[in-house]
Design a protein around this motif. Structure first.
Motif, PDB file in Angstrom:
ATOM      1  N   ARG A  35       0.847  -1.197   0.000  1.00  0.00           N
ATOM      2  CA  ARG A  35       0.000   0.000   0.000  1.00  0.00           C
ATOM      3  C   ARG A  35       0.877   1.239   0.000  1.00  0.00           C
ATOM      4  O   ARG A  35       1.853   1.308   0.734  1.00  0.00           O
ATOM      5  N   MET A  36       0.497   2.223  -0.824  1.00  0.00           N
ATOM      6  CA  MET A  36       1.291   3.431  -0.949  1.00  0.00           C
ATOM      7  C   MET A  36       0.380   4.653  -0.962  1.00  0.00           C
ATOM      8  O   MET A  36      -0.634   4.667  -1.659  1.00  0.00           O
ATOM      9  N   LEU A  37       0.757   5.655  -0.196  1.00  0.00           N
ATOM     10  CA  LEU A  37       0.060   6.934  -0.170  1.00  0.00           C
ATOM     11  C   LEU A  37       0.995   7.982  -0.743  1.00  0.00           C
ATOM     12  O   LEU A  37       2.120   8.143  -0.268  1.00  0.00           O
ATOM     13  N   VAL A  38       0.543   8.670  -1.787  1.00  0.00           N
ATOM     14  CA  VAL A  38       1.319   9.758  -2.379  1.00  0.00           C
ATOM     15  C   VAL A  38       0.605  11.048  -1.996  1.00  0.00           C
ATOM     16  O   VAL A  38      -0.367  11.456  -2.620  1.00  0.00           O
ATOM     17  N   ALA A  39       1.067  11.651  -0.899  1.00  0.00           N
ATOM     18  CA  ALA A  39       0.452  12.879  -0.394  1.00  0.00           C
ATOM     19  C   ALA A  39       1.024  14.069  -1.147  1.00  0.00           C
ATOM     20  O   ALA A  39       2.236  14.183  -1.317  1.00  0.00           O
ATOM     21  N   GLY A  40       0.135  14.935  -1.627  1.00  0.00           N
ATOM     22  CA  GLY A  40       0.583  16.087  -2.406  1.00  0.00           C
ATOM     23  C   GLY A  40       1.059  15.657  -3.782  1.00  0.00           C
ATOM     24  O   GLY A  40       2.079  16.124  -4.276  1.00  0.00           O
ATOM     25  N   CYS A  41       0.311  14.752  -4.408  1.00  0.00           N
ATOM     26  CA  CYS A  41       0.733  14.173  -5.691  1.00  0.00           C
ATOM     27  C   CYS A  41       0.828  15.202  -6.812  1.00  0.00           C
ATOM     28  O   CYS A  41       1.615  15.031  -7.733  1.00  0.00           O
ATOM     29  N   GLY A  42       0.031  16.263  -6.731  1.00  0.00           N
ATOM     30  CA  GLY A  42       0.043  17.253  -7.809  1.00  0.00           C
ATOM     31  C   GLY A  42      -0.280  16.583  -9.128  1.00  0.00           C
ATOM     32  O   GLY A  42      -1.051  15.634  -9.193  1.00  0.00           O
ATOM     33  N   ASN A  43       0.323  17.070 -10.193  1.00  0.00           N
ATOM     34  CA  ASN A  43       0.116  16.427 -11.489  1.00  0.00           C
ATOM     35  C   ASN A  43       1.451  15.968 -12.077  1.00  0.00           C
ATOM     36  O   ASN A  43       1.613  15.857 -13.273  1.00  0.00           O
ATOM     37  N   SER A  44       2.390  15.663 -11.195  1.00  0.00           N
ATOM     38  CA  SER A  44       3.702  15.171 -11.635  1.00  0.00           C
ATOM     39  C   SER A  44       3.566  13.715 -12.086  1.00  0.00           C
ATOM     40  O   SER A  44       2.628  13.018 -11.692  1.00  0.00           O
ATOM     41  N   PRO A  45       4.524  13.246 -12.864  1.00  0.00           N
ATOM     42  CA  PRO A  45       4.475  11.856 -13.324  1.00  0.00           C
ATOM     43  C   PRO A  45       5.004  10.842 -12.295  1.00  0.00           C
ATOM     44  O   PRO A  45       5.159   9.675 -12.618  1.00  0.00           O
ATOM     45  N   LEU A  46       5.237  11.266 -11.059  1.00  0.00           N
ATOM     46  CA  LEU A  46       5.809  10.357 -10.054  1.00  0.00           C
ATOM     47  C   LEU A  46       4.942   9.111  -9.858  1.00  0.00           C
ATOM     48  O   LEU A  46       5.450   7.988  -9.893  1.00  0.00           O
ATOM     49  N   SER A  47       3.644   9.289  -9.655  1.00  0.00           N
ATOM     50  CA  SER A  47       2.771   8.133  -9.418  1.00  0.00           C
ATOM     51  C   SER A  47       2.755   7.193 -10.613  1.00  0.00           C
ATOM     52  O   SER A  47       2.781   5.971 -10.455  1.00  0.00           O
ATOM     53  N   GLU A  48       2.717   7.761 -11.799  1.00  0.00           N
ATOM     54  CA  GLU A  48       2.739   6.930 -13.009  1.00  0.00           C
ATOM     55  C   GLU A  48       4.062   6.176 -13.124  1.00  0.00           C
ATOM     56  O   GLU A  48       4.079   5.004 -13.512  1.00  0.00           O
ATOM     57  N   THR A  49       5.162   6.846 -12.780  1.00  0.00           N
ATOM     58  CA  THR A  49       6.475   6.219 -12.826  1.00  0.00           C
ATOM     59  C   THR A  49       6.540   5.038 -11.867  1.00  0.00           C
ATOM     60  O   THR A  49       7.028   3.962 -12.212  1.00  0.00           O
ATOM     61  N   ILE A  50       6.020   5.230 -10.667  1.00  0.00           N
ATOM     62  CA  ILE A  50       5.993   4.151  -9.675  1.00  0.00           C
ATOM     63  C   ILE A  50       5.115   3.005 -10.175  1.00  0.00           C
ATOM     64  O   ILE A  50       5.486   1.833 -10.103  1.00  0.00           O
ATOM     65  N   TRP A  51       3.940   3.333 -10.700  1.00  0.00           N
ATOM     66  CA  TRP A  51       3.005   2.316 -11.193  1.00  0.00           C
ATOM     67  C   TRP A  51       3.646   1.497 -12.312  1.00  0.00           C
ATOM     68  O   TRP A  51       3.564   0.272 -12.334  1.00  0.00           O
ATOM     69  N   GLU A  52       4.293   2.189 -13.252  1.00  0.00           N
ATOM     70  CA  GLU A  52       4.941   1.503 -14.368  1.00  0.00           C
ATOM     71  C   GLU A  52       6.108   0.638 -13.889  1.00  0.00           C
ATOM     72  O   GLU A  52       6.285  -0.483 -14.355  1.00  0.00           O
ATOM     73  N   TYR A  53       6.898   1.165 -12.962  1.00  0.00           N
ATOM     74  CA  TYR A  53       8.006   0.384 -12.413  1.00  0.00           C
ATOM     75  C   TYR A  53       7.463  -0.902 -11.785  1.00  0.00           C
ATOM     76  O   TYR A  53       8.004  -1.991 -11.991  1.00  0.00           O
ATOM     77  N   TRP A  54       6.405  -0.759 -11.004  1.00  0.00           N
ATOM     78  CA  TRP A  54       5.826  -1.919 -10.308  1.00  0.00           C
ATOM     79  C   TRP A  54       5.360  -2.966 -11.319  1.00  0.00           C
ATOM     80  O   TRP A  54       5.627  -4.160 -11.158  1.00  0.00           O
ATOM     81  N   ALA A  55       4.694  -2.514 -12.363  1.00  0.00           N
ATOM     82  CA  ALA A  55       4.199  -3.443 -13.383  1.00  0.00           C
ATOM     83  C   ALA A  55       5.357  -4.120 -14.120  1.00  0.00           C
ATOM     84  O   ALA A  55       5.322  -5.328 -14.369  1.00  0.00           O
ATOM     85  N   GLU A  56       6.378  -3.363 -14.453  1.00  0.00           N
ATOM     86  CA  GLU A  56       7.522  -3.903 -15.179  1.00  0.00           C
ATOM     87  C   GLU A  56       8.373  -4.824 -14.323  1.00  0.00           C
ATOM     88  O   GLU A  56       9.042  -5.715 -14.847  1.00  0.00           O
ATOM     89  N   SER A  57       8.349  -4.623 -13.012  1.00  0.00           N
ATOM     90  CA  SER A  57       9.165  -5.456 -12.126  1.00  0.00           C
ATOM     91  C   SER A  57       8.550  -6.836 -11.917  1.00  0.00           C
ATOM     92  O   SER A  57       9.179  -7.712 -11.345  1.00  0.00           O
ATOM     93  N   ARG A  58       7.320  -6.990 -12.382  1.00  0.00           N
ATOM     94  CA  ARG A  58       6.593  -8.252 -12.217  1.00  0.00           C
ATOM     95  C   ARG A  58       6.551  -8.674 -10.750  1.00  0.00           C
ATOM     96  O   ARG A  58       6.722  -9.848 -10.411  1.00  0.00           O
ATOM     97  N   ALA A  59       6.349  -7.700  -9.903  1.00  0.00           N
ATOM     98  CA  ALA A  59       6.263  -7.968  -8.468  1.00  0.00           C
ATOM     99  C   ALA A  59       5.110  -8.927  -8.187  1.00  0.00           C
ATOM    100  O   ALA A  59       4.067  -8.847  -8.826  1.00  0.00           O
ATOM    101  N   GLU A  60       5.330  -9.829  -7.258  1.00  0.00           N
ATOM    102  CA  GLU A  60       4.280 -10.776  -6.894  1.00  0.00           C
ATOM    103  C   GLU A  60       3.164 -10.089  -6.128  1.00  0.00           C
ATOM    104  O   GLU A  60       2.025 -10.522  -6.161  1.00  0.00           O
ATOM    105  N   ALA A  61       3.493  -9.024  -5.440  1.00  0.00           N
ATOM    106  CA  ALA A  61       2.509  -8.312  -4.629  1.00  0.00           C
ATOM    107  C   ALA A  61       1.701  -7.342  -5.482  1.00  0.00           C
ATOM    108  O   ALA A  61       2.195  -6.782  -6.458  1.00  0.00           O
ATOM    109  N   HIS A  62       0.471  -7.142  -5.091  1.00  0.00           N
ATOM    110  CA  HIS A  62      -0.399  -6.156  -5.727  1.00  0.00           C
ATOM    111  C   HIS A  62      -0.081  -4.779  -5.143  1.00  0.00           C
ATOM    112  O   HIS A  62       0.156  -4.651  -3.952  1.00  0.00           O
ATOM    113  N   LEU A  63      -0.087  -3.760  -5.987  1.00  0.00           N
ATOM    114  CA  LEU A  63       0.165  -2.397  -5.516  1.00  0.00           C
ATOM    115  C   LEU A  63      -1.155  -1.650  -5.405  1.00  0.00           C
ATOM    116  O   LEU A  63      -1.915  -1.552  -6.371  1.00  0.00           O
TER     117      LEU A  63
END
Length: 87
Positions: A35-63
């Motif tokens: 579980r991740m909380l991005v406080a003050g996310c604004g409209n930066s690509p940080l959340s998308e970058t994290i989401w894409e990294y997680w998907a590409e890493s083929r992590a066993e855990a759900h994000l």
């Protein structure tokens, strides 16, 4: 100031650790979930970058990621931009 490449280098071990910890959690309501909380996310690509990294890493855990900001304009921009990812 840092570039996205520099930020990625910092985030990678943190996200890898979060994935490993979530995978170890075998019981309970949040088993196998990071579980991740991005406080003050604004409209930066940080959340998308994290989401894409997680998907590409083929992590066993759900994000499960929650993005919050005081600006309703930023939140609406992110909703429109990230509709496929359900951010």
């Amino acid at each position: 100031y840092c570039t996205w490449a520099q930020l990625s280098a910092v985030l990678e071990p943190i996200l890898a650790d979060a994935s490993a910890r979530a995978s170890e959690r075998a019981e309970g309501a949040h088993a196998n979930e990071a579980r991740m909380l991005v406080a003050g996310c604004g409209n930066s690509p940080l959340s998308e970058t994290i989401w894409e990294y997680w998907a590409e890493s083929r992590a066993e855990a759900h994000l499960s990621m929650i993005n919050i900001d005081v600006s309703s304009v930023c939140i609406e921009q992110m909703r429109q931009r990230c509709v496929c990812e359900s951010l």
